[in-house]
Design a protein around this motif. Sequence first.
Motif, PDB file in Angstrom:
ATOM      1  N   PRO A 113      75.682  46.034  33.813  1.00  0.00           N
ATOM      2  CA  PRO A 113      76.449  44.790  33.923  1.00  0.00           C
ATOM      3  C   PRO A 113      77.291  44.513  32.689  1.00  0.00           C
ATOM      4  CG  PRO A 113      74.201  44.287  33.290  1.00  0.00           C
ATOM      5  CD  PRO A 113      74.284  45.790  33.408  1.00  0.00           C
ATOM      6  N   GLY A 114      78.166  45.436  32.344  1.00  0.00           N
ATOM      7  CA  GLY A 114      78.997  45.232  31.170  1.00  0.00           C
ATOM      8  C   GLY A 114      79.715  46.507  30.781  1.00  0.00           C
ATOM      9  N   LEU A 115      79.917  46.665  29.483  1.00  0.00           N
ATOM     10  CA  LEU A 115      80.731  47.769  28.979  1.00  0.00           C
ATOM     11  C   LEU A 115      79.886  48.756  28.185  1.00  0.00           C
ATOM     12  CD1 LEU A 115      83.831  45.708  27.727  1.00  0.00           C
ATOM     13  CD2 LEU A 115      83.462  46.760  29.973  1.00  0.00           C
ATOM     14  N   TYR A 116      80.325  50.018  28.198  1.00  0.00           N
ATOM     15  CA  TYR A 116      79.624  51.079  27.484  1.00  0.00           C
ATOM     16  C   TYR A 116      80.674  52.006  26.895  1.00  0.00           C
ATOM     17  CZ  TYR A 116      80.955  53.389  31.778  1.00  0.00           C
ATOM     18  OH  TYR A 116      81.698  53.867  32.829  1.00  0.00           O
ATOM     19  N   ARG A 117      80.218  52.894  26.015  1.00  0.00           N
ATOM     20  CA  ARG A 117      81.111  53.926  25.505  1.00  0.00           C
ATOM     21  C   ARG A 117      80.828  55.209  26.260  1.00  0.00           C
ATOM     22  NH1 ARG A 117      84.156  52.718  21.410  1.00  0.00           N
ATOM     23  NH2 ARG A 117      83.639  50.928  20.099  1.00  0.00           N
ATOM     24  N   GLU A 120      76.451  54.936  24.981  1.00  0.00           N
ATOM     25  CA  GLU A 120      75.743  53.772  24.443  1.00  0.00           C
ATOM     26  C   GLU A 120      76.346  52.474  24.972  1.00  0.00           C
ATOM     27  OE1 GLU A 120      76.885  52.873  20.025  1.00  0.00           O
ATOM     28  OE2 GLU A 120      77.121  55.018  20.334  1.00  0.00           O
ATOM     29  N   ILE A 121      75.480  51.468  25.038  1.00  0.00           N
ATOM     30  CA  ILE A 121      75.901  50.167  25.540  1.00  0.00           C
ATOM     31  C   ILE A 121      76.751  49.473  24.479  1.00  0.00           C
ATOM     32  CG2 ILE A 121      75.092  47.895  26.302  1.00  0.00           C
ATOM     33  CD1 ILE A 121      74.367  50.150  28.232  1.00  0.00           C
ATOM     34  N   GLU A 122      77.827  48.844  24.945  1.00  0.00           N
ATOM     35  CA  GLU A 122      78.650  48.106  23.994  1.00  0.00           C
ATOM     36  C   GLU A 122      78.491  46.596  24.160  1.00  0.00           C
ATOM     37  OE1 GLU A 122      82.280  49.786  22.891  1.00  0.00           O
ATOM     38  OE2 GLU A 122      83.315  47.859  22.744  1.00  0.00           O
ATOM     39  N   PHE A 123      78.451  46.129  25.413  1.00  0.00           N
ATOM     40  CA  PHE A 123      78.518  44.681  25.616  1.00  0.00           C
ATOM     41  C   PHE A 123      77.946  44.335  26.986  1.00  0.00           C
ATOM     42  CE2 PHE A 123      81.483  41.019  26.833  1.00  0.00           C
ATOM     43  CZ  PHE A 123      80.788  40.070  26.101  1.00  0.00           C
ATOM     44  N   LEU A 124      76.818  43.643  27.016  1.00  0.00           N
ATOM     45  CA  LEU A 124      76.276  43.138  28.279  1.00  0.00           C
ATOM     46  C   LEU A 124      76.261  41.613  28.181  1.00  0.00           C
ATOM     47  CD1 LEU A 124      73.189  45.483  28.981  1.00  0.00           C
ATOM     48  CD2 LEU A 124      75.603  45.887  29.455  1.00  0.00           C
ATOM     49  N   PRO A 125      77.307  40.952  28.681  1.00  0.00           N
ATOM     50  CA  PRO A 125      77.470  39.520  28.408  1.00  0.00           C
ATOM     51  C   PRO A 125      76.334  38.647  28.933  1.00  0.00           C
ATOM     52  CG  PRO A 125      79.061  40.272  30.058  1.00  0.00           C
ATOM     53  CD  PRO A 125      78.410  41.490  29.491  1.00  0.00           C
ATOM     54  N   ASN A 126      75.658  39.079  30.005  1.00  0.00           N
ATOM     55  CA  ASN A 126      74.659  38.194  30.608  1.00  0.00           C
ATOM     56  C   ASN A 126      73.226  38.675  30.453  1.00  0.00           C
ATOM     57  OD1 ASN A 126      76.709  36.388  31.658  1.00  0.00           O
ATOM     58  ND2 ASN A 126      77.219  38.068  33.032  1.00  0.00           N
ATOM     59  N   MET A 127      73.011  39.604  29.512  1.00  0.00           N
ATOM     60  CA  MET A 127      71.653  40.107  29.280  1.00  0.00           C
ATOM     61  C   MET A 127      71.229  39.772  27.852  1.00  0.00           C
ATOM     62  SD  MET A 127      70.377  42.342  31.813  1.00  0.00           S
ATOM     63  CE  MET A 127      69.855  43.914  31.172  1.00  0.00           C
ATOM     64  N   PRO A 128      70.051  39.146  27.694  1.00  0.00           N
ATOM     65  CA  PRO A 128      69.575  38.855  26.341  1.00  0.00           C
ATOM     66  C   PRO A 128      69.136  40.141  25.631  1.00  0.00           C
ATOM     67  CG  PRO A 128      67.905  38.261  27.966  1.00  0.00           C
ATOM     68  CD  PRO A 128      69.124  38.692  28.740  1.00  0.00           C
TER      69      PRO A 128
END
Length: 341
Positions: A89-93, A98-106
């Motif tokens: 649910p967001g952005l990765y490289r 690797e995960i870059e940004f999951l706006p709705n996950m703590p």
Amino acid sequence: MSNLSSRTRGDALPTSARHLRLGVDLGATRIKVVVVEIDASGEVALRFSAQYPTAADEGPSAVAERLARYALDAVAEVGRVVGAGVGIPGLYRASSGEIEFLPNMPGAWRGFRLREYLTTLWRVPVVLINDARAFTLAEARLGAGKGHQTVVGVTVGTGIGGGLVVDGRLLMGSDGRRGEVGHQIVEVDGPLCTCGGFGCVEALAGSLALMRATGLASLDEIYAAAERGEKEARAAVARAAKYLAAGIANVVTLLRPERVVIGGGAASASRLLIASLRDMVARRAALVDAETYEIVAAELGPVAGAIGAALWSAEIDSGMCMDDVNDIPVSNVTRFGTLKR
Ligand SMILES: [Zn+2]
């Protein structure tokens, strides 16, 4: 924990003809796991489907460990898979996985090497894909966009996700970031968005905007109130729909799709939204004959994203995913048949 490829269960056909693929959709509240079987003619059978609570507040390591285990359980039940796709649910490289940004996950997801972690455990090739792109791919190949060459997918929920299948191919770009329908600017100098910009569709039509406007706690409550005819909820939904329509009209004008598929969120949301979107988009996309496209509800249900992640794994292997390379003849594009459940 054993790896996926070590599990066998008498599969007589070579993998190129008929094979199993794992699809996982990591959501803020649920992890969905599917195993699909794809045969040489592109027929897709759903062989396993399950949902589990994400328990996102346990943090990245615990969530990833459980996600990996759920998938291993699925494979233990169905048989070995040749590849896996994981929707996030967001952005990765894409280069490092690797995960870059999951706006709705703590939790501290940034930099978490999810692809490497899962590849090591599962011992099969793992591809990542944004969840809305995965939703779009599944609906375009097997769901409400099936049989059409250019399909726009829009997921309406906490955020507004999007994906684009153009001339038969899912557009990804080098980091899988093409198709951010929800981050088009539809109000110059509008409110701050989760992406850092201002006036995006998501900032004006996402659940946060609706909750702020109504004082209600969830999208389900808001749409239920709107369906009951409560004035404030109806006004908020109508206002959100107007901004969403502006975003969709932009995409319709740019790409001239045959289908715009709306998914995500409450079931009643889709019904209410789609009815109002048709007219609003038609009025705004003035250059496009409204007879040439339809705005329709998604058909594959809550596991669409997981199915799309599995299909993406297959398309990566078939080489059709390289949308930056224009020398793949369209006749070589994988064609999927019907989804058997
Ligand atoms: Zn934005």
